[in-house]
Design an enzyme around this catalytic site. Structure first.
Site, PDB file in Angstrom:
ATOM      1  N   GLY A 168      -9.864   3.323   2.557  1.00 23.02           N
ATOM      2  CA  GLY A 168      -9.526   1.980   2.995  1.00 23.02           C
ATOM      3  C   GLY A 168      -8.352   1.394   2.210  1.00 23.02           C
ATOM      4  N   LEU A 169      -8.382   0.071   2.023  1.00 22.75           N
ATOM      5  CA  LEU A 169      -7.315  -0.650   1.320  1.00 22.75           C
ATOM      6  C   LEU A 169      -5.951  -0.412   1.972  1.00 22.75           C
ATOM      7  CD1 LEU A 169      -8.344  -0.110  -2.417  1.00 22.75           C
ATOM      8  CD2 LEU A 169      -8.788  -2.096  -0.970  1.00 22.75           C
ATOM      9  N   CYS A 170      -5.939  -0.407   3.308  1.00 18.70           N
ATOM     10  CA  CYS A 170      -4.674  -0.227   4.029  1.00 18.70           C
ATOM     11  C   CYS A 170      -4.582  -1.235   5.175  1.00 18.70           C
ATOM     12  CB  CYS A 170      -4.527   1.198   4.544  1.00 18.70           C
ATOM     13  SG  CYS A 170      -5.956   1.861   5.421  1.00 18.70           S
ATOM     14  N   GLY A 171      -4.995  -2.469   4.883  1.00 13.52           N
ATOM     15  CA  GLY A 171      -4.865  -3.536   5.868  1.00 13.52           C
ATOM     16  C   GLY A 171      -5.704  -3.296   7.104  1.00 13.52           C
TER      17      GLY A 171
END
Length: 293
Positions: free
Chosen positions: A89-92
């Site tokens: 994750g952590l990709c908008g």
């Protein structure tokens, strides 16, 4: 109102978070260029592969010898959705946009009375779709152990799809992924894999009047070319996803770093004001005590 110690702890925590987001942004920027070059290099090959299939398919026609992967089963009852997302994750909104497009497609098919099956490539897409369509997910491909996606990974997925088709598991297969445009623009895309549809370009349309001789024959070429084309299209989708993921992560981490900076400024201002008020209060108490004496 938080104490000065609480404010100091929170400022230190936000600064630590800011360092992490800044580091992730730099790592994503370093990976993006290589991923973007790989995705852009794969586009002409996959497009040309589709053009060649279109030309050979036009020469073969809709005869009985046409491979089932191109002609289809003649039905449109069961649909397989290959949803490609990231493992992390952590990709908008990168993963959620692809999952949202797949969700809309699933509901449309179900409203039309179709049977839907889902093959998830990537952990995040499986986690999102499992909340609502867990019973429809038939398999999940995990690519977390691979630092760099290779053609062998796509070929393995293509083999799963083809084997399932040969077993009569579905009639139509659609691939979902995100096409990379820029760091701030990734476009969720749906592409039909089975039955294979090749869209010939303008140059190929002009050359379609030429006479070609196929050796050993056009059907034998299609039997070998169609499975390879499915693997190529999946490989391109994985490369597009890799570039889109890094671009989305770079943009998201840049935004997070700037937000952390703004929060640090606000917390620092609040800390200074509270500290100043506390010092002023202590001075007033000292002066008041001195005057009382």
């Amino acid at each position: 109102m938080p104490s000065l110690k609480d404010l100091r702890n929170r400022i230190a925590s936000v600064k630590a978070t800011q360092k992490i987001t800044k580091a992730m942004q730099m790592v994503a920027a370093a990976k993006l260029r290589r991923a973007q070059e790989a995705a852009e290099a794969a586009r002409p090959y996959s497009q040309r592969m589709g053009d060649v299939l279109a030309n050979i398919g036009a020469a073969v026609g809709d005869g009985d010898d046409t491979p089932r992967l191109m002609s289809g089963t003649g039905k449109d009852d069961t649909h397989l959705l290959v949803v490609c997302t990231a493992e992390r994750g952590l990709c908008g909104g990168f993963n959620s946009q692809i999952a949202r497009m797949a969700r809309v497609h699933i509901k449309q098919l179900q409203s039309d009375g179709k049977t839907v099956k889902i093959l998830c490539v990537g952990k995040k897409g499986a986690d999102i779709l499992r909340r609502e369509f867990n019973s429809l997910i038939i398999d999940r491909v995990d690519l977390r152990e691979f630092k760099q996606i290779g053609f062998a990974n796509a070929d393995g997925i293509a083999t799963k799809v083809i084997d399932l088709f040969e077993e009569g598991g579905f009639d139509v297969c659609t691939l979902f992924y995100s096409e990379f445009k820029s760091v701030i623009s990734q476009i969720p895309t749906a592409q039909q894999l089975v039955p294979v549809r090749g869209d010939a370009s303008a140059d190929d349309a002009l050359a379609s009047s030429s006479v070609y001789e196929y050796e050993p024959d056009a059907v034998s070429i299609l039997d070998d070319l169609i499975p390879r084309n499915i693997a190529v299209q999946i490989f391109r989708a994985l490369l597009e996803n890799a570039a889109s993921e890094q671009g989305a992560r770079m943009s998201a981490m840049d935004s997070a770093t700037r937000n952390a900076g703004e929060m640090i400024d606000k917390l620092t201002m609040s800390y200074n004001r509270q500290r100043q008020a506390q010092i002023t209060k202590e001075l007033i108490e000292i002066i008041s005590g001195a005057e009382a004496l």
